[in-house]
Design a protein around this motif. Sequence first.
Motif, PDB file in Angstrom:
ATOM      1  N   THR A  24      -5.135   3.524   6.671  1.00 19.95           N
ATOM      2  CA  THR A  24      -4.965   3.930   5.266  1.00 19.95           C
ATOM      3  C   THR A  24      -3.500   4.200   4.937  1.00 19.95           C
ATOM      4  N   LEU A  25      -2.737   4.604   5.924  1.00 19.46           N
ATOM      5  CA  LEU A  25      -1.321   4.884   5.685  1.00 19.46           C
ATOM      6  C   LEU A  25      -0.542   3.614   5.384  1.00 19.46           C
ATOM      7  N   GLN A  26      -1.109   2.467   5.771  1.00 20.08           N
ATOM      8  CA  GLN A  26      -0.477   1.174   5.511  1.00 20.08           C
ATOM      9  C   GLN A  26      -1.024   0.519   4.247  1.00 20.08           C
ATOM     10  N   ALA A  27      -2.034   1.130   3.631  1.00 24.13           N
ATOM     11  CA  ALA A  27      -2.737   0.505   2.513  1.00 24.13           C
ATOM     12  C   ALA A  27      -2.019   0.750   1.191  1.00 24.13           C
ATOM     13  N   SER A  28      -2.002  -0.288   0.364  1.00 21.33           N
ATOM     14  CA  SER A  28      -1.352  -0.208  -0.941  1.00 21.33           C
ATOM     15  C   SER A  28      -2.342  -0.284  -2.096  1.00 21.33           C
ATOM     16  N   GLY A  29      -3.620  -0.463  -1.789  1.00 25.48           N
ATOM     17  CA  GLY A  29      -4.615  -0.717  -2.817  1.00 25.48           C
ATOM     18  C   GLY A  29      -5.078   0.509  -3.586  1.00 25.48           C
TER      19      GLY A  29
END
Length: 379
Positions: free
Chosen positions: A120-125
């Motif tokens: 989730t820390l890499q997610a941009s959505g």
Amino acid sequence: MLTVLYTLGILVWIVFILDAQFGLKNIDSLEKEEGLKNGSLLSVIVAARNEEKQIKMSILSQLKQTYENVEWILVNDRSNDETGKIIDELATIDSRIKVLHIADLPEGWLGKNHALYKGTLQASGKWLLFTDADVKYEKEAFAKALHYFERYQLDHLTAAPNLNANRFWLKSFVAFFLFGFSYFKRPWLANNPKSKTGTGIGAFNLVSKASYEAFGTHERIKMRPDDDLQLGMKMKKAGYRQRIVTALQLIEVEWYGSLKEALVGLEKNTFAGLNYRISMVFFSVFGVFVTHVLPFLTVFSADKMVALLSLGNIIASGILYVMIIRRMTVFSPALFLVFPITALLFIYSIIRASYLTFRRGGIVWRGTTYRLSELREKE
């Protein structure tokens, strides 16, 4: 004694039937939903540990989705097979795929929960979809789910997939498990705005990123082996808007390949589901035996009243079984013919999982041992 017990049993089954009849009507079929054509970015997060046999099939089915504004964060959680290599190769065929390799597990986390959190820390959505590495999707699944999510202005949506099972006893065991889960957990309450009872299914947990972060992320459930269920339960209890749907023609997962695999797989979360309490183990075993096995024996009693009441319990439980199996699965309700046998298998799974958890001093999940004392501390 049996006369009183079975009379009460029939009354309880009637209450369950009425509750399920209303509740199941409120569970929509995702197949009937329109598809979202244009919308914000969806981040799909998959945690994979030693999933070399399944993950490529799963991701390729997702890449065919009609909803295209998607990114994937594939998290290799300390795998010692070809999982890492496979997801690296997948990233070369679609630029929307990001890969994260995790080498170490910090103290106080279960592996999958930590991997999902790091993803989730890499997610941009705007939306986050937590799904497993062995789930197969039909091409309109994402579009329909997002349209439904937006139409109801949800914070969390979970979808019941088709639990594919090819072997008879595995299929009957899965059917019994879903039957018991449904009337005990009452997942349809997730669709009642006034209820604080929620649910979550690992194959498909869709959340808005804003709500997920406000809730407290996977840090709230970092030592729960039943993370999927707990995410939904705790979000609903905290007041977030939630619904459950079925997606039997859109999402499919082979829960386990055999009955033996199912028994091994349930080792990790059976005792957790009973809140790590031995009293709950005894209560569950007793309850399942008395309600799901004993009537099939006493129906042959020489006492006509006991036999008649036993038959009443069998018929009532059968009605509820057929209602749930027809609505929540693609299985045949005829599996009820082996109902008491699968009930005994379920009792065995409870005893087995609880005993092994005590003997080992914890659970073994995906090659990592988690101490029982640590699991309990995080409750």
